[in-house]
Motif scaffolding. Structure first.
Motif, PDB file in Angstrom:
ATOM      1  N   ILE A 137       1.083  -1.176   0.045  1.00 30.87           N
ATOM      2  CA  ILE A 137       0.015  -0.154  -0.093  1.00 30.87           C
ATOM      3  C   ILE A 137       0.925   1.366  -0.228  1.00 30.87           C
ATOM      4  N   GLU A 138       1.868   1.291   0.846  1.00 27.12           N
ATOM      5  CA  GLU A 138       2.873   2.399   0.761  1.00 27.12           C
ATOM      6  C   GLU A 138       3.444   2.614  -0.510  1.00 27.12           C
ATOM      7  N   SER A 139       4.129   1.541  -1.262  1.00 28.85           N
ATOM      8  CA  SER A 139       4.496   1.577  -2.397  1.00 28.85           C
ATOM      9  C   SER A 139       3.778   2.145  -3.541  1.00 28.85           C
ATOM     10  N   ALA A 140       2.212   2.002  -3.333  1.00 27.09           N
ATOM     11  CA  ALA A 140       1.414   2.465  -4.328  1.00 27.09           C
ATOM     12  C   ALA A 140       1.290   3.963  -4.251  1.00 27.09           C
ATOM     13  N   TYR A 141       1.200   4.362  -3.119  1.00 30.07           N
ATOM     14  CA  TYR A 141       0.653   5.548  -2.845  1.00 30.07           C
ATOM     15  C   TYR A 141       1.742   6.788  -2.404  1.00 30.07           C
ATOM     16  N   ARG A 160       5.911   6.678  -7.611  1.00 30.32           N
ATOM     17  CA  ARG A 160       5.839   7.165  -8.857  1.00 30.32           C
ATOM     18  C   ARG A 160       6.170   6.568  -9.895  1.00 30.32           C
ATOM     19  N   ALA A 161       6.381   5.271  -9.833  1.00 32.33           N
ATOM     20  CA  ALA A 161       6.537   4.415 -10.928  1.00 32.33           C
ATOM     21  C   ALA A 161       5.074   4.004 -11.389  1.00 32.33           C
ATOM     22  N   HIS A 185     -25.484  -2.199   0.765  1.00 29.83           N
ATOM     23  CA  HIS A 185     -24.112  -2.018  -0.305  1.00 29.83           C
ATOM     24  C   HIS A 185     -22.815  -2.272   0.271  1.00 29.83           C
ATOM     25  N   ALA A 186     -21.832  -2.448  -0.411  1.00 29.39           N
ATOM     26  CA  ALA A 186     -20.544  -2.927  -0.103  1.00 29.39           C
ATOM     27  C   ALA A 186     -19.656  -1.578  -0.273  1.00 29.39           C
ATOM     28  N   TYR A 187     -18.645  -1.487   0.675  1.00 32.70           N
ATOM     29  CA  TYR A 187     -17.474  -0.749   0.709  1.00 32.70           C
ATOM     30  C   TYR A 187     -16.309  -1.227   0.100  1.00 32.70           C
ATOM     31  N   PHE A 188     -15.702  -0.443  -0.957  1.00 36.54           N
ATOM     32  CA  PHE A 188     -14.291  -0.836  -1.475  1.00 36.54           C
ATOM     33  C   PHE A 188     -13.297   0.080  -1.273  1.00 36.54           C
ATOM     34  N   GLY A 189     -12.376  -0.209  -0.470  1.00 37.70           N
ATOM     35  CA  GLY A 189     -11.358   0.684  -0.106  1.00 37.70           C
ATOM     36  C   GLY A 189      -9.902  -0.127  -0.155  1.00 37.70           C
ATOM     37  N   MET A 190      -8.982   0.726   0.474  1.00 33.81           N
ATOM     38  CA  MET A 190      -7.606   0.146   0.536  1.00 33.81           C
ATOM     39  C   MET A 190      -7.067  -0.749  -0.566  1.00 33.81           C
ATOM     40  N   PHE A 191      -7.576  -0.195  -1.800  1.00 30.65           N
ATOM     41  CA  PHE A 191      -7.225  -0.773  -3.134  1.00 30.65           C
ATOM     42  C   PHE A 191      -5.720  -0.175  -3.551  1.00 30.65           C
ATOM     43  N   ALA A 192      -4.770  -1.420  -3.791  1.00 28.15           N
ATOM     44  CA  ALA A 192      -3.367  -1.133  -4.194  1.00 28.15           C
ATOM     45  C   ALA A 192      -2.908  -2.190  -5.231  1.00 28.15           C
ATOM     46  N   VAL A 193      -2.159  -1.655  -6.136  1.00 32.12           N
ATOM     47  CA  VAL A 193      -1.672  -2.539  -7.219  1.00 32.12           C
ATOM     48  C   VAL A 193      -0.083  -2.243  -7.053  1.00 32.12           C
ATOM     49  N   SER A 194       0.693  -3.047  -7.076  1.00 34.60           N
ATOM     50  CA  SER A 194       2.374  -3.048  -7.243  1.00 34.60           C
ATOM     51  C   SER A 194       2.428  -1.806  -8.359  1.00 34.60           C
ATOM     52  N   PRO A 195       3.315  -0.813  -8.038  1.00 32.08           N
ATOM     53  CA  PRO A 195       3.560   0.185  -9.000  1.00 32.08           C
ATOM     54  C   PRO A 195       4.141  -0.508 -10.437  1.00 32.08           C
ATOM     55  N   ALA A 196       4.963  -1.700 -10.077  1.00 34.50           N
ATOM     56  CA  ALA A 196       5.689  -1.983 -11.234  1.00 34.50           C
ATOM     57  C   ALA A 196       4.829  -2.768 -12.359  1.00 34.50           C
ATOM     58  N   LEU A 197       3.395  -2.939 -11.560  1.00 38.58           N
ATOM     59  CA  LEU A 197       2.424  -3.844 -12.517  1.00 38.58           C
ATOM     60  C   LEU A 197       1.184  -2.951 -12.968  1.00 38.58           C
ATOM     61  N   GLN A 198       1.259  -1.507 -12.629  1.00 37.66           N
ATOM     62  CA  GLN A 198       0.168  -0.648 -12.787  1.00 37.66           C
ATOM     63  C   GLN A 198       0.376  -0.527 -14.607  1.00 37.66           C
TER      64      GLN A 198
END
Length: 179
Positions: free
Chosen positions: A25-29, A35-36, A87-100
């Motif tokens: 999560i930290e690496s994605a944001y 920044r990658a 409803h459902a809540y969607f959060g804490m979404f992170a994808v590895s920057p190298a794979l975005q």
């Protein structure tokens, strides 16, 4: 555990995943590594995005699941799903920057929507996005989410959510019917 195309495996996070998920999560944001990828918030927020206590709280909550997404045994993405009545809540979404930018996000959000509908009978998915993140909001709009105009204040002064670099931050609620 559920495997989908692209060789991705979805499973619920466990306590031993906390450190890897916080790092993801930290690496994605945050920071230069973010920044990658294009989801970085480094220009608007410094400091942390989450912490081990926050991630563990989501894992332990009976109304939440923290989906961990792996490829070849490596954690590459995650997202939180929380049951909130109809409803459902969607959060804490992170994808590895190298794979975005490779289409993983589309696969993950579609799986999250399927699970929310199947598991809880959710008829709508909600999320909040920092309102100045036009590129990110546009990405969600292409996935069927709509801006509601409902805003909530950014928690200025609570460094668990980061250190703002500007004074106009707020969250906008996005919503999508789950047909």
């Amino acid at each position: 555990m559920h495997t989908v195309p692209d060789g991705l495996t979805f499973r619920d996070a466990v306590d031993s995943d906390v450190d890897a998920l916080v790092a993801l999560i930290e690496s994605a944001y945050r920071g230069d590594s973010s920044r990658a990828g294009w989801t970085t918030e480094a220009d608007i927020l410094e400091g942390q995005r989450t912490d081990p206590e926050g991630v563990l709280a989501v894992i332990k909550s009976p109304e939440s699941r923290l989906l961990t997404v792996e490829r070849d045994g490596v954690v590459v993405a995650c997202c939180q799903l929380e049951h909130r009545g109809t409803h459902a809540y969607f959060g804490m979404f992170a994808v590895s920057p190298a794979l975005q930018g490779a289409g993983l996000g589309k696969v993950i959000i579609a799986e999250a929507e399927r699970l929310a509908k199947e598991t809880w009978g959710a008829t709508e998915m909600h999320m909040t996005v920092i309102s100045v993140r036009d590129d990110l909001i546009a990405w969600y709009e292409r996935r069927g989410y709509r801006r509601t105009g409902k805003m909530t204040p950014f928690p200025y002064g609570d460094e668990r959510f980061g250190v703002p670099q500007r004074d106009d931050l707020q969250f906008e609620l996005l919503a999508k019917p789950l047909a």
